[in-house]
Design an enzyme around this catalytic site. Structure first.
Site, PDB file in Angstrom:
ATOM      1  N   TYR A 152       0.793  -1.117   0.042  1.00  0.00           N
ATOM      2  CA  TYR A 152       0.051  -0.002   0.163  1.00  0.00           C
ATOM      3  C   TYR A 152       1.027   1.205  -0.169  1.00  0.00           C
ATOM      4  O   TYR A 152       1.662   1.415   0.876  1.00  0.00           O
ATOM      5  CB  TYR A 152      -0.949  -0.274   1.177  1.00  0.00           C
ATOM      6  CG  TYR A 152      -1.608   1.342   1.321  1.00  0.00           C
ATOM      7  CD1 TYR A 152      -2.470   2.079   0.647  1.00  0.00           C
ATOM      8  CD2 TYR A 152      -1.715   1.770   2.896  1.00  0.00           C
ATOM      9  CE1 TYR A 152      -3.070   2.992   0.734  1.00  0.00           C
ATOM     10  CE2 TYR A 152      -2.321   3.005   3.073  1.00  0.00           C
ATOM     11  CZ  TYR A 152      -2.987   3.676   1.928  1.00  0.00           C
ATOM     12  OH  TYR A 152      -3.643   4.726   2.385  1.00  0.00           O
TER      13      TYR A 152
ATOM     14  N   ASP B 183       2.919   1.673 -20.340  1.00  0.00           N
ATOM     15  CA  ASP B 183       1.732   2.949 -19.771  1.00  0.00           C
ATOM     16  C   ASP B 183       2.402   3.716 -18.550  1.00  0.00           C
ATOM     17  O   ASP B 183       1.813   3.841 -17.409  1.00  0.00           O
ATOM     18  CB  ASP B 183       0.632   2.115 -19.539  1.00  0.00           C
ATOM     19  CG  ASP B 183      -0.665   2.982 -19.187  1.00  0.00           C
ATOM     20  OD1 ASP B 183      -0.408   4.251 -19.735  1.00  0.00           O
ATOM     21  OD2 ASP B 183      -1.613   2.817 -18.520  1.00  0.00           O
TER      22      ASP B 183
ATOM     23  N   GLU C 210      -0.332   9.030  -5.402  1.00  0.00           N
ATOM     24  CA  GLU C 210       0.487   9.327  -6.801  1.00  0.00           C
ATOM     25  C   GLU C 210       1.281  10.412  -6.886  1.00  0.00           C
ATOM     26  O   GLU C 210       1.128  11.487  -6.189  1.00  0.00           O
ATOM     27  CB  GLU C 210      -0.523   9.260  -7.840  1.00  0.00           C
ATOM     28  CG  GLU C 210      -1.765   8.251  -7.916  1.00  0.00           C
ATOM     29  CD  GLU C 210      -2.950   8.474  -8.714  1.00  0.00           C
ATOM     30  OE1 GLU C 210      -2.753   9.760  -9.399  1.00  0.00           O
ATOM     31  OE2 GLU C 210      -3.867   7.548  -8.882  1.00  0.00           O
TER      32      GLU C 210
END
Length: 553
Positions: free
Chosen positions: A180, A224, A185
């Site tokens: 976690y 990506d 971000e």
């Protein structure tokens, strides 16, 4: 459909580094966290395999960071009645949904939901990615799921990637237990600060380079890579996530067949319309960061280097190099290498970006054809980086990059600005007025002020032109401070409302010099430049309005 789902289950649980799993669920195996609940317990009986049992909590795939579980609960109605069976499960080393307390949703992907969860036996927090088997089969995403699991297994021991602790399943769902990322971000910090200074950009770019070098050695292309898929752990080091679009070199490229099917449009293969449709439908990744070769369905290790160039550009300037109103416009700019560097962009960083954003994938700095990652790591932009000890180092404090510009050569001056009595292009209204005065002023505002239509009937307390900056980019806006309170900003040429700075008790203005002032909000700092040097007046007026509405708290 059922037989296909069984095949998915068997594929999910079989791999080089994991023990084969067989789905054997009890009647009570269909309980799952509900997205609308802040904290829901899950109970189910399933078979699982554990790849690791303890490590420092780090990050999650396809997830947006969140705080700890809020008042978690755990259902007990579906727990096994046979205590001996329950005891056997606890000592088997396998994991089950009812081994965890599922909390709030912290992320959602195209075919998955990620929950913040706490393991009951250890009290450790994890991000658990839950995938619906029927949805995976219906959307033909089986190979994406398998590929992500294989890549996560391969990179879990590297500090710059999320860690997959274990996988398990029940009748309807697959579960990834991931580390976690408590700090969220990288994109969130970029949005708040608009851009990073040279030291921050250098450090985080170096960590990305280190991670890509490791991926390259494993024969993996991410495809990506973007700030949204770069998470931050407790120590603010990167944790790259989301490998659903990854490609493993040397493996059967099932995705080529998937992309081929998606390109079928019923038009002649060589027609211009079909080529354009192919580009729109077949690319893998995110439009702003996708490389030219990926648009033509050709992925190489160099594709991630292109994304690295886009990220460095964005970290330093505030926006990605290629952007437009829609994907096709962005694709055209990429294929034409159509982008510009804003004023103030660091020249050494500019040289690095130019050597990464090269149309020919075999000529990008860092690709195997030009010597690999050695020459990339020796670029002058990375001078001073200790490549062998990045993980042990403390990351620099995140600071916005706001260099001096021709219009404002002394942004970071130490002197305190004074007041200018000029009122060029400004409207200032007293905050405390009588109701009759307010009514009179509103009537006059409606008759004479072109911007009255944007403020929803509120009285404008201060108005003036500003340059609203995002990183190194600036746009001229009419800023409207009104009752409410509100801070609207409008395109003064096209007369279009562009947005509003959100008010709260935590809003705080700060003057940097005569021209520059910041408006700090919980999720973002707005950088504003007053062309008439009235920054201090704006700060005083915003503080006055804040005191009126929030001063009693």
């Amino acid at each position: 459909m059922n037989s296909t789902i069984i095949m998915v289950a068997k594929s999910f649980c079989c791999g080089k580094k994991s023990v084969s799993l067989v789905s054997q669920s009890s009647a009570g195996a269909k309980s799952v966290p509900h997205k609308s609940s802040a904290s829901v317990g899950v109970t189910s009986s399933a078979t699982s395999t554990t790849q690791a049992s303890s490590a420092t909590v780090a990050s999650s795939g396809n997830a947006t960071s969140s705080s700890a579980v809020t008042s978690p609960t755990r259902m007990s109605k579906d727990q096994p009645a046979d205590s001996k069976l329950a005891s056997a499960k606890r000592t088997s080393g396998k994991k089950y949904p009812n081994d965890f307390i599922f909390g709030k949703v912290i992320g959602e992907g195209s075919f998955s939901t990620v929950y913040l969860a706490k393991e009951i036996s250890t009290n450790k927090e994890y991000a658990i990615k839950v995938l619906e088997k029927k949805h995976i089969v219906r959307e033909k995403k089986t190979q994406y799921v398998m590929r992500e699991k294989e890549v996560l297994t391969s990179v879990s021991n590297h500090p710059f990637f999320i860690r997959l602790y274990c996988t398990f399943q029940d009748t309807d769902r697959l579960y990834f237990v991931l580390s976690y990322a408590r700090r969220g971000e990288l994109l969130d910090y970029l949005r708040k600060l608009s851009s990073f200074d040279e030291s921050c950009t250098r450090f985080y770019s170096a960590e990305i380079v280190t991670a890509l070098e490791y991926l390259n050695g494993l024969g993996i292309i991410h495809r990506d890579l973007k700030p949204e898929n770069i998470l931050l752990n407790d120590r603010m080091h990167i944790q790259i996530t989301d490998f659903g679009s990854a490609k493993i070199i040397g493996k059967d490229d099932v995705q080529q067949n998937e992309e081929k099917n998606s390109r079928e449009s019923g038009q002649p293969e060589g027609s211009r319309e079909n080529r354009n449709t192919q580009r729109r439908k077949s690319f893998v990744g995110t439009a702003q960061y996708v490389s030219p070769e990926v648009l033509t369905s050709k992925s190489t290790f160099s594709s991630d280097l292109w994304a690295l160039g886009c990220i460095i550009y964005q970290l330093h300037s505030g926006l990605p190099p290629f952007w437009g109103n829609h994907e096709y416009q962005i694709f055209q700019k990429i294929l034409k290498l159509e982008y510009e560097f804003p004023d103030g962009f660091n020249p050494v960083a500019k040289d690095l970006v130019q050597k990464l954003l090269v149309l020919d994938s075999t000529k990008r700095l860092g690709c195997p054809e030009v010597g690999g990652f050695g020459p990339l790591k020796k670029h002058p932009f990375f001078e001073g980086i200790n490549w062998d000890q990045l993980w042990e180092q403390d990351p620099p404090d995140l600071i916005p990059y706001l260099p001096a510009t021709p219009s404002n050569p002394s942004l970071w001056s130490n002197y305190r600005p004074g007041l200018d009595d000029a009122r060029i292009g400004e409207i200032i209204t007293e905050t405390v007025i009588t109701e009759d005065q307010r009514k009179e002023l509103l009537e006059k505002q409606a008759r004479e002020n072109d911007f009255h239509r944007f403020v929803k009937g509120n009285l404008i307390l201060k108005q003036g032109l500003v340059d609203k900056r995002k990183g190194l980019f600036a746009r001229r806006r009419m800023l409207l401070l009104t009752e409410g309170p509100h801070l609207y900003y409008v395109d003064p040429v096209n007369k279009v409302l562009k947005g509003e700075i959100p008010w709260s008790i935590d809003l705080r203005p700060e003057a940097k010099n005569f021209k520059i002032y910041f408006v700090h909000t919980p999720n973002r700092t707005y950088y504003l430049e007053d062309p008439f040097s009235h920054a201090q007046e704006w700060v005083h007026k915003i503080q006055e309005v804040w005191q009126r509405y929030y001063g009693h708290h």
